[in-house]
Design a protein around this motif. Structure first.
Motif, PDB file in Angstrom:
ATOM      1  N   ALA A 157       0.819  -1.220   0.000  1.00 59.97           N
ATOM      2  CA  ALA A 157       0.000   0.000   0.000  1.00 59.97           C
ATOM      3  C   ALA A 157       0.843   1.257   0.000  1.00 59.97           C
ATOM      4  O   ALA A 157       0.394   2.322  -0.407  1.00 59.97           O
ATOM      5  N   ASP A 158       2.101   1.130   0.484  1.00 64.39           N
ATOM      6  CA  ASP A 158       2.966   2.308   0.516  1.00 64.39           C
ATOM      7  C   ASP A 158       3.359   2.753  -0.878  1.00 64.39           C
ATOM      8  O   ASP A 158       3.734   3.897  -1.081  1.00 64.39           O
ATOM      9  N   VAL A 159       3.300   1.838  -1.847  1.00 66.90           N
ATOM     10  CA  VAL A 159       3.688   2.166  -3.223  1.00 66.90           C
ATOM     11  C   VAL A 159       2.423   2.475  -4.017  1.00 66.90           C
ATOM     12  O   VAL A 159       1.646   1.581  -4.335  1.00 66.90           O
ATOM     13  N   PRO A 160       2.159   3.725  -4.321  1.00 73.73           N
ATOM     14  CA  PRO A 160       0.926   4.055  -5.058  1.00 73.73           C
ATOM     15  C   PRO A 160       1.042   3.664  -6.520  1.00 73.73           C
ATOM     16  O   PRO A 160       2.105   3.774  -7.132  1.00 73.73           O
ATOM     17  N   ASN A 161      -0.064   3.227  -7.095  1.00 71.19           N
ATOM     18  CA  ASN A 161      -0.088   2.896  -8.509  1.00 71.19           C
ATOM     19  C   ASN A 161      -0.577   4.094  -9.307  1.00 71.19           C
ATOM     20  O   ASN A 161      -0.872   5.159  -8.768  1.00 71.19           O
ATOM     21  N   ASP A 162      -0.672   3.897 -10.627  1.00 73.28           N
ATOM     22  CA  ASP A 162      -1.064   5.007 -11.506  1.00 73.28           C
ATOM     23  C   ASP A 162      -2.502   5.453 -11.257  1.00 73.28           C
ATOM     24  O   ASP A 162      -2.820   6.645 -11.322  1.00 73.28           O
ATOM     25  N   GLU A 163      -3.381   4.503 -10.978  1.00 73.91           N
ATOM     26  CA  GLU A 163      -4.782   4.869 -10.725  1.00 73.91           C
ATOM     27  C   GLU A 163      -4.921   5.728  -9.481  1.00 73.91           C
ATOM     28  O   GLU A 163      -5.670   6.714  -9.472  1.00 73.91           O
ATOM     29  N   ASP A 164      -4.172   5.357  -8.418  1.00 75.49           N
ATOM     30  CA  ASP A 164      -4.233   6.165  -7.200  1.00 75.49           C
ATOM     31  C   ASP A 164      -3.686   7.565  -7.436  1.00 75.49           C
ATOM     32  O   ASP A 164      -4.228   8.559  -6.933  1.00 75.49           O
ATOM     33  N   ALA A 166      -3.634   9.201 -10.305  1.00 77.41           N
ATOM     34  CA  ALA A 166      -4.611   9.952 -11.112  1.00 77.41           C
ATOM     35  C   ALA A 166      -5.806  10.377 -10.267  1.00 77.41           C
ATOM     36  O   ALA A 166      -6.297  11.508 -10.387  1.00 77.41           O
ATOM     37  N   LEU A 167      -6.278   9.460  -9.394  1.00 75.88           N
ATOM     38  CA  LEU A 167      -7.407   9.800  -8.533  1.00 75.88           C
ATOM     39  C   LEU A 167      -7.048  10.935  -7.586  1.00 75.88           C
ATOM     40  O   LEU A 167      -7.843  11.865  -7.373  1.00 75.88           O
ATOM     41  N   GLU A 168      -5.847  10.865  -7.031  1.00 73.24           N
ATOM     42  CA  GLU A 168      -5.418  11.929  -6.128  1.00 73.24           C
ATOM     43  C   GLU A 168      -5.276  13.255  -6.863  1.00 73.24           C
ATOM     44  O   GLU A 168      -5.623  14.315  -6.337  1.00 73.24           O
ATOM     45  N   GLN A 169      -4.779  13.188  -8.100  1.00 66.29           N
ATOM     46  CA  GLN A 169      -4.647  14.412  -8.891  1.00 66.29           C
ATOM     47  C   GLN A 169      -6.016  15.027  -9.184  1.00 66.29           C
ATOM     48  O   GLN A 169      -6.197  16.250  -9.106  1.00 66.29           O
ATOM     49  N   ARG A 170      -7.002  14.175  -9.508  1.00 60.31           N
ATOM     50  CA  ARG A 170      -8.350  14.694  -9.764  1.00 60.31           C
ATOM     51  C   ARG A 170      -8.946  15.309  -8.498  1.00 60.31           C
ATOM     52  O   ARG A 170      -9.614  16.349  -8.557  1.00 60.31           O
ATOM     53  N   ARG A 315     -12.323  15.770 -16.158  1.00 56.69           N
ATOM     54  CA  ARG A 315     -11.231  15.529 -17.107  1.00 56.69           C
ATOM     55  C   ARG A 315     -11.532  16.130 -18.467  1.00 56.69           C
ATOM     56  O   ARG A 315     -10.636  16.341 -19.273  1.00 56.69           O
ATOM     57  N   GLU A 316     -12.809  16.373 -18.802  1.00 53.97           N
ATOM     58  CA  GLU A 316     -13.170  16.943 -20.090  1.00 53.97           C
ATOM     59  C   GLU A 316     -13.049  18.459 -20.115  1.00 53.97           C
ATOM     60  O   GLU A 316     -13.236  19.065 -21.160  1.00 53.97           O
ATOM     61  N   GLN A 317     -12.783  19.067 -19.001  1.00 58.15           N
ATOM     62  CA  GLN A 317     -12.682  20.526 -18.972  1.00 58.15           C
ATOM     63  C   GLN A 317     -11.339  20.980 -19.534  1.00 58.15           C
ATOM     64  O   GLN A 317     -10.307  20.347 -19.318  1.00 58.15           O
ATOM     65  N   PHE A 318     -11.402  22.085 -20.251  1.00 56.16           N
ATOM     66  CA  PHE A 318     -10.220  22.683 -20.866  1.00 56.16           C
ATOM     67  C   PHE A 318     -10.337  24.198 -20.724  1.00 56.16           C
ATOM     68  O   PHE A 318     -11.427  24.761 -20.852  1.00 56.16           O
ATOM     69  N   SER A 319      -9.238  24.848 -20.456  1.00 59.79           N
ATOM     70  CA  SER A 319      -9.278  26.294 -20.200  1.00 59.79           C
ATOM     71  C   SER A 319      -8.054  26.959 -20.799  1.00 59.79           C
ATOM     72  O   SER A 319      -7.006  26.330 -20.981  1.00 59.79           O
ATOM     73  N   LEU A 320      -8.211  28.246 -21.084  1.00 56.78           N
ATOM     74  CA  LEU A 320      -7.130  29.103 -21.568  1.00 56.78           C
ATOM     75  C   LEU A 320      -7.157  30.414 -20.792  1.00 56.78           C
ATOM     76  O   LEU A 320      -8.221  30.868 -20.357  1.00 56.78           O
ATOM     77  N   THR A 321      -5.994  31.005 -20.645  1.00 58.11           N
ATOM     78  CA  THR A 321      -5.869  32.267 -19.914  1.00 58.11           C
ATOM     79  C   THR A 321      -5.740  33.418 -20.900  1.00 58.11           C
ATOM     80  O   THR A 321      -4.897  33.385 -21.806  1.00 58.11           O
ATOM     81  N   MET A 322      -6.550  34.415 -20.709  1.00 58.23           N
ATOM     82  CA  MET A 322      -6.514  35.587 -21.592  1.00 58.23           C
ATOM     83  C   MET A 322      -5.376  36.522 -21.201  1.00 58.23           C
ATOM     84  O   MET A 322      -4.967  36.570 -20.031  1.00 58.23           O
ATOM     85  N   ALA A 323      -4.894  37.255 -22.172  1.00 62.25           N
ATOM     86  CA  ALA A 323      -3.786  38.186 -21.942  1.00 62.25           C
ATOM     87  C   ALA A 323      -4.288  39.432 -21.214  1.00 62.25           C
ATOM     88  O   ALA A 323      -5.490  39.726 -21.192  1.00 62.25           O
ATOM     89  N   PRO A 324      -3.399  40.181 -20.580  1.00 57.45           N
ATOM     90  CA  PRO A 324      -3.809  41.446 -19.945  1.00 57.45           C
ATOM     91  C   PRO A 324      -4.365  42.435 -20.973  1.00 57.45           C
ATOM     92  O   PRO A 324      -4.233  42.261 -22.199  1.00 57.45           O
ATOM     93  N   LEU A 325      -4.970  43.492 -20.461  1.00 57.01           N
ATOM     94  CA  LEU A 325      -5.617  44.487 -21.316  1.00 57.01           C
ATOM     95  C   LEU A 325      -4.694  45.658 -21.652  1.00 57.01           C
ATOM     96  O   LEU A 325      -5.175  46.732 -22.042  1.00 57.01           O
ATOM     97  N   ASP A 326      -3.398  45.457 -21.522  1.00 51.88           N
ATOM     98  CA  ASP A 326      -2.457  46.567 -21.770  1.00 51.88           C
ATOM     99  C   ASP A 326      -2.474  47.016 -23.221  1.00 51.88           C
ATOM    100  O   ASP A 326      -2.338  48.215 -23.517  1.00 51.88           O
ATOM    101  N   ASP A 327      -2.629  46.077 -24.174  1.00 54.39           N
ATOM    102  CA  ASP A 327      -2.642  46.469 -25.590  1.00 54.39           C
ATOM    103  C   ASP A 327      -3.861  47.327 -25.907  1.00 54.39           C
ATOM    104  O   ASP A 327      -3.767  48.316 -26.657  1.00 54.39           O
ATOM    105  N   LEU A 328      -5.014  46.983 -25.346  1.00 50.71           N
ATOM    106  CA  LEU A 328      -6.208  47.797 -25.590  1.00 50.71           C
ATOM    107  C   LEU A 328      -6.060  49.186 -24.970  1.00 50.71           C
ATOM    108  O   LEU A 328      -6.488  50.189 -25.560  1.00 50.71           O
TER     109      LEU A 328
END
Length: 474
Positions: A157-164, A166-170, A315-328
């Protein structure tokens, strides 16, 4: 002898007090004897202490004995025969013996202290050893209670597998998103509280002003009913225009949250909410005493756009970060005047949010179809199962296909034919549209020109020498 005589006289004494009863005399004699016994015991104790201090110098550590003191009667007779010179010698000898006794006493005290310290150290060592033994016994009892299988389970149990992992990351991602939502909710509640406090202060000032106006009208001899009727009409008109403004804000997606003025810099800060998610603060200053000109603009909320998914799978969520408004802000400050610069920043910010929302939604679909990698916010790499890699550059209103590279042996002539489909296109495309065009072109080439897609690559076979000296394949 004197004490004995005193006891005899006390025992033979008679009391001739006629007023005293026999019982009272007997009690008095008993209390007197008791006090005498206590005085005698105290006298003997103090006398023994005096003799001990006087003869402590005669203590011999080897024999563990004191010198027996002489009889007082003999000493008194001898002392009466001696002259004054012998008394001086005796006093000198007594002082020497006293000093010697003090030295011996100090030596004995030091020895006792050393033995006591050694005993204390030994006791501490024994206590520590006892605690170690108790801990060892407890560990042995626990080992006896736990079977070997449990120990093996604990080791595995001390050695986590890939599923654990991934579950912990989620779980961590869910907690972070929940933390972000709670933080946004807290900010919203704080803003509502501030708005309510401001409205309460404003209402108080308005009530105070109304009361003052009513007092003035009473003093002037006018009827306050007309004044209250006029206020009611104005209140209805204000409510109507406020509701109309809210409808326009909801339709346009832009809502004014707060407007505040900095008393030190004399600048105005306008906070707006765009599409009920993104807050922007626009900083303005007085321009030529009659207008307000934009100085700066920034995001107040996290400028992250997330795809709109129907399922609850994180897991299906995807996001992007918008740039600052300095150019405008730079374009508005250098190219536009008052009033138009504010309109420009609000309009372009809304457009940027819409463009990023459409881009994120389309990229989320693309990631579910093929293997996709997003570099920054404007470059996308797609790897198709047909052995083709597409490199796309994303702009605000269209997509440019920069390269189409063939993998697994697909020649450059074929990829150039596929790339040629995008050089003569004028309409705007999305990444998913590019993927659809590429797949349709591959299907056309397979049907019309007999294009054969390469199979999964196989490593070359190793050659070995047979017993006959010839090379063979294995």
């Amino acid at each position: 002898a004197k004490i004995k005589g005193l006891e005899d006289q006390l025992a033979e004494s008679k009391w001739n007090d006629q007023n005293s009863s026999p019982r009272t005399v007997a009690d008095f004699q008993a209390s007197l004897l008791e006090r005498y016994e206590k005085a005698k015991s105290l006298y003997i104790q103090r006398r023994m202490e005096s003799l001990m201090v006087t003869h402590v110098s005669t203590y011999d550590p080897t024999t563990d004995e004191f010198e027996i003191p002489d009889d007082p009667a003999v000493n008194s007779s001898n002392n009466s025969d001696n002259d004054e010179g012998n008394r001086d010698d005796a006093e000198t000898d007594l002082e020497k013996r006293h000093a010697q006794g003090l030295a011996n006493l100090e030596t004995a005290v030091q020895s006792v202290h050393a033995k006591l310290s050694h005993l204390r150290n030994s006791y501490q060592a024994v206590c520590s050893r006892r605690q170690e033994l108790e801990k060892m016994v407890q560990d042995m009892e626990q080992d006896d209670n736990d079977p070997m299988d449990d120990k093996m389970d604990e080791d595995t149990a001390d050695v986590p597998n890939d599923e654990d992992v991934a579950l912990e990351q989620r779980r961590i991602e869910e907690l972070q998103q929940r933390k972000q939502k709670l933080r946004e909710e807290l900010d919203r509640l704080r803003n509502e509280k501030e708005d309510r406090l401001k409205r309460v202060c404003q209402n108080r000032s308005e009530v105070a002003l109304l009361l003052e106006e009513q007092e003035k009208m009473k003093l002037a001899g006018k009827d306050p009913a007309e004044f209250r009727e006029k206020l009611r009409e104005l209140k209805e008109m204000a409510d109507f225009y406020d509701s109309l403004r809210e409808v326009l804000e909801e339709l346009g997606g832009v809502k004014i949250c707060t407007v505040r003025e900095d008393n030190e810099t004399r600048q105005l800060y306008l906070t707006i909410l765009i599409y009920e998610q993104h807050k922007v603060e626009i900083q303005m200053e007085v321009y030529r005493k009659t207008a307000l000109k934009v100085v700066n603009a920034k995001w107040l909320t996290n400028p992250v756009v997330t795809n709109r998914v129907a399922s609850e799978d994180q897991r299906e969520q995807f996001s992007l970060t918008m740039a600052p408004l300095d150019d405008l802000v730079q374009v508005a400050k250098t190219s536009m005047g008052p009033r138009h610069d504010v309109w420009f920043i609000i309009r372009e910010t809304c457009a940027r949010i819409r463009i990023f929302q459409d881009r994120v939604d389309d990229l989320a679909i693309l990631r579910r179809l093929v293997l996709t990698k997003v570099v920054g916010n404007d470059q996308v790499l797609c790897s198709l199962n047909e052995g083709i890699v597409i490199v796309m550059r994303l702009y605000d209103q269209w997509v440019q296909v920069e390269q189409i590279v063939g993998m697994n042996g697909l020649d450059k002539a074929t990829t150039d034919k596929i790339h040629l489909k995008f050089r003569n296109r004028d309409e705007s495309l999305k990444p998913t549209s590019v993927l659809e065009v590429v797949k349709n072109e591959i299907a056309r080439l397979q049907k019309e020109e007999g294009l054969v897609l390469p199979q999964t690559p196989v490593l070359p076979k190793r050659k070995e020498i047979n017993n006959d000296g010839q090379k063979g394949e294995n």
